[in-house]
Scaffold this active site. Structure first.
Site: not given
Ligand code: HDE
Length: 706
Positions: A94, A167
């Site tokens: 993202h 999302n």
């Molecule tokens: Fe994320 N995800 N994610 N994700 N995600 C990040 O955090 C992570 C997941 C989502 O506009 C990171 O600040 C893991 C689902 C959005 O700043 C990180 C898992 C959904 C954004 C991270 C998921 C998301 C992130 C990277 C599986 C939909 C952008 C930068 C367990 C519900 C936020 C940050 C923004 C961002 C980890 C799965 C949505 C790496 C470990 C499911 C919208 O921490």
């Protein structure tokens, strides 16, 4: 050491600033002061970060005018050092995003279900900061690849910040957080070659997917038009996981959160999305910016699906499995509020880049479910913020700080920006009657009895990977099903290894045999590959859910859309005016496109300035186009590839085209076969009617469909 030149021969810089002259040569501009003094306004004094006034911001300190720069120049070193450190690590996923400020307003109280004030106080406006993103590409990648869109909302509530980090797709690729690094590694650019940027059409992604049947439902969404949205203002948002609401009595109700765009859902055509990448890398960012700056504030309804454990027990899937959604037909949506984005950030870095969302930012009255993906996320985001922002004090940055009072005994750390007073930095204490204490109204976790076998075991209730994938595919209109087949053919055609292509087609056989056949034909496979034996539970036929479509959930409207009018010298001013008026009244933003930015001299001799120059403003940036040309203008533009492409692409992207007599030469050159969407420019009413929707029936005539 270099020989010294007599200083007397070169003018010292200070002197040149003091000299008053009526004109300034380029060489003198380099000396700064004079030009700056001519700019009107009351300027603040330029200083170093320590407040030392700076007398010369154009020249570094040199041993002599043509000599080496001196290490002593603390002004140069401070400025360059700060610049060298301007970037922070971008988000690992993202990274590419755009955000805006706004508010959330509750319209229906959930008091029966929760103590969270943000969900019980009707009419109260809670400030929000909402960031939309693509997943795979880096921060400098384009806005319109085929990709999931992040939809993160930070609600600055009076009980603390609540981050709903969702999302535009209600399900996810994987069921367990331990697979997240794998799916992300697989989709991002391949590590040896460093491409492709921002795209899933490559071997590593499809290799991983072919071995991950749980991803099949998400793959159906990813290959649908949802991942090529027309505008960020026209996407849905989903909290994905089940959460809990907890009321005053301590009772819990499960909840899924939804954002629904007021402008309706709308997507692009794949060929259009591809061309948009060239036309405007920042298409979505600019679109959001333009809408907000012009006062057309994007708005979403906020809705919930509420359900009890008893209801959940009867679902034909496990609601804790993040690869499953709850069809609206099973649990209807209740609209409880709205979000309006009405202010663009003042500074991209300070706000959009430094905003730190964490699903663990939650408020009393809301709680987590046991969804194993959510549980993993609760750890990951805080960890990410520590690495990205570099300090446990990231909550002190203005964009991250709560807008309600907050206090505790956490102290010190990198970049502490507060100056805590007093000797009490622990709790409990008797020494400071004002120090922060616990409150009975504070956050409480739901008391749940957990029992079962400890182990690395996937629940059996998570084993059905194909039923909802099938339901999604079969819920689409025939046009959208075709787009999905086309997307799969496109993506897999970029995969070099035949066994990966075949394995995916094998999975598709479990989802829908006709889809598998279309993709196999599109790829030119010799035979039908075997379906994997991994389908350990029988695929269940679910009733189609029309809510899962884009077509039909959009709105036939020009509200929030854009219309382009292509003109040239000699165009009919009255016809342009009539179309512009009708389109504006229908809610569209209208732009004039001409071969020259200065505009065109109309038939009546008046000049009409252009908003966009033809070569730089292709029709992909519009939802409908009008071509108003004189006979001579038409003949001239028929020889201009940009004009012919303007028309051909509008037609190929199923858009309405209004054309007058002069424009026919361009239409002919573009090989346009008239249909209901190609109307006479003299009939603005007919144009507006056609422009409110895409000409879906045209599609089969303009491209070979799988
Ligand atoms: Fe994320 N995800 N994610 N994700 N995600 C990040 O955090 C992570 C997941 C989502 O506009 C990171 O600040 C893991 C689902 C959005 O700043 C990180 C898992 C959904 C954004 C991270 C998921 C998301 C992130 C990277 C599986 C939909 C952008 C930068 C367990 C519900 C936020 C940050 C923004 C961002 C980890 C799965 C949505 C790496 C470990 C499911 C919208 O921490």
């Amino acid at each position: 050491m270099a020989t010294r030149k007599s200083p007397g021969k070169q003018k010292p810089n200070t002197k040149s600033r003091d000299t008053k002259k009526s004109s300034t040569s380029v060489g003198e501009l380099g000396n700064g002061g004079e030009l700056h003094q001519t700019v009107a306004g009351k300027h603040a004094t330029l200083t170093t970060n320590q407040g030392t006034p700076i007398s010369d911001n154009q020249n570094s300190l040199r041993a002599h005018p043509r000599g080496p720069t001196l290490l002593e120049d603390f002004i140069l070193r401070e400025k360059i050092t700060h610049f060298d450190h301007e970037r922070i690590p971008e988000r690992i996923v993202h990274a590419r995003g755009s955000a805006a400020h706004g508010f959330f307003e509750l319209t229906k109280s959930l008091k029966k279900y929760t103590t969270a004030q943000v969900l019980t106080e009707v009419g109260v406006r809670t400030p929000v900061f909402t960031r939309f993103s693509t997943v795979a590409g880096g921060g400098g990648s384009v806005d319109t690849p085929r990709d999931v869109r992040g939809f993160s909302v930070k609600l600055y509530t009076q009980q603390g910040n609540w981050d709903l980090v969702g999302n535009n797709i209600p399900v996810f690729f994987i069921q367990d957080a331990i697979k997240f690094p794998d799916v992300v590694h697989a989709v991002k650019m391949e590590p040896d070659r460093g491409f492709p940027q921002a795209g899933s059409a490559h071997d590593t992604f499809w290799d991983f997917i072919s071995l991950t049947p749980e991803a099949m439902h998400m793959i159906m969404w990813a290959m649908s038009d949802r991942t090529i949205p027309r505008s960020l203002r026209m996407i849905e948002g989903f909290g994905v996981h089940s959460f809990r609401l907890i009321n005053a009595a301590g009772d819990s109700t499960f909840v899924k959160f939804h954002w629904r765009p007021k402008l309706g859902l709308q997507s692009t055509i794949w060929d259009e999305a591809v061309k948009l990448q060239c036309a405007d890398n920042d298409f979505h960012r600019r679109d959001l910016f333009d809408a907000i700056q012009s006062g057309n504030f994007p708005e979403w309804e906020f809705a919930v699906q509420l359900f009890t454990q008893a209801q959940a027990d009867k679902f034909p899937f496990d609601h804790l499995d993040p690869t499953k959604l709850i069809p609206e037909e099973l649990v209807p949506l209740t609209v409880i509020g709205r979000m309006v984005l009405d202010r663009w950030p003042d500074n991209f870095f300070a706000e959009t880049e430094q905003v730190a969302y964490c699903p663990s930012h939650i408020v009393p009255g809301i709680d987590f479910s046991n969804d194993p993906l959510l549980q993993g996320r609760l750890f990951s985001y805080l960890d990410t913020q520590l690495s990205r922002l570099g300090s446990p004090n990231f909550h002190q940055l203005p964009i991250n700080a709560p807008k309600c009072p907050f206090a505790n005994q956490q102290r010190d750390g990198h970049m502490q920006m507060e100056v805590p007073k007093g000797r009490v930095n622990y709790e409990p204490s008797t020494l400071d009657p004002n120090s922060a204490r616990e409150t009975p109204k504070g956050f409480r976790s739901m008391a749940i009895v957990e029992s079962g076998e400890r182990g690395r075991i996937r629940a059996e209730s998570f084993a059905d990977h194909y039923s909802q994938a099938r339901q999604f595919f079969r819920s689409q209109t025939k046009y959208e099903q075709t787009h999905m087949a086309g997307a799969l053919v496109f993506e897999l055609s970029k995969v070099e290894h035949p066994h990966i292509r075949e394995a995916i087609v094998g999975h598709l056989r479990h989802i829908d045999p006709s889809l598998a056949q279309r993709v196999a034909d599109g790829l030119g496979l010799k035979g039908m590959p075997d379906a994997p034996v991994g389908a350990i539970v029988p695929v269940k036929d679910q009733p189609p859910s029309p809510a899962l479509r884009v077509i039909g959930n959009g709105k036939d409207t020009l509200q929030g859309r854009a219309v382009g009018i292509l003109i040239a010298d000699g165009s009919d001013g009255a016809a342009i005016k009539a179309i512009r008026k009708a389109a504006t009244e229908a809610g569209a933003a209208v732009k004039i496109v001409a071969p020259k930015l200065g505009g065109a001299k109309l038939a009546d001799g008046s000049m009409l300035p252009a908003d966009g120059q033809l070569a730089g403003t292709p029709s992909v940036v519009f939802d409908a186009v009008a071509i108003v040309l004189s006979d001579a203008g038409g003949k001239m533009l028929a020889k201009e590839a940009a004009a012919v492409d303007f028309v051909r692409d509008a037609f190929g992207h199923l858009k309405a085209i209004a054309a007058d007599a002069g424009a026919q030469a361009v239409l002919k050159q573009a090989g346009i076969e008239k249909d209901a969407g190609v109307v006479d420019a003299k009939d603005p009413k007919a144009f507006i009617k056609a422009a409110k929707t895409r000409q879906w029936d045209r599609e089969a005539k303009v491209r070979t469909l799988p």
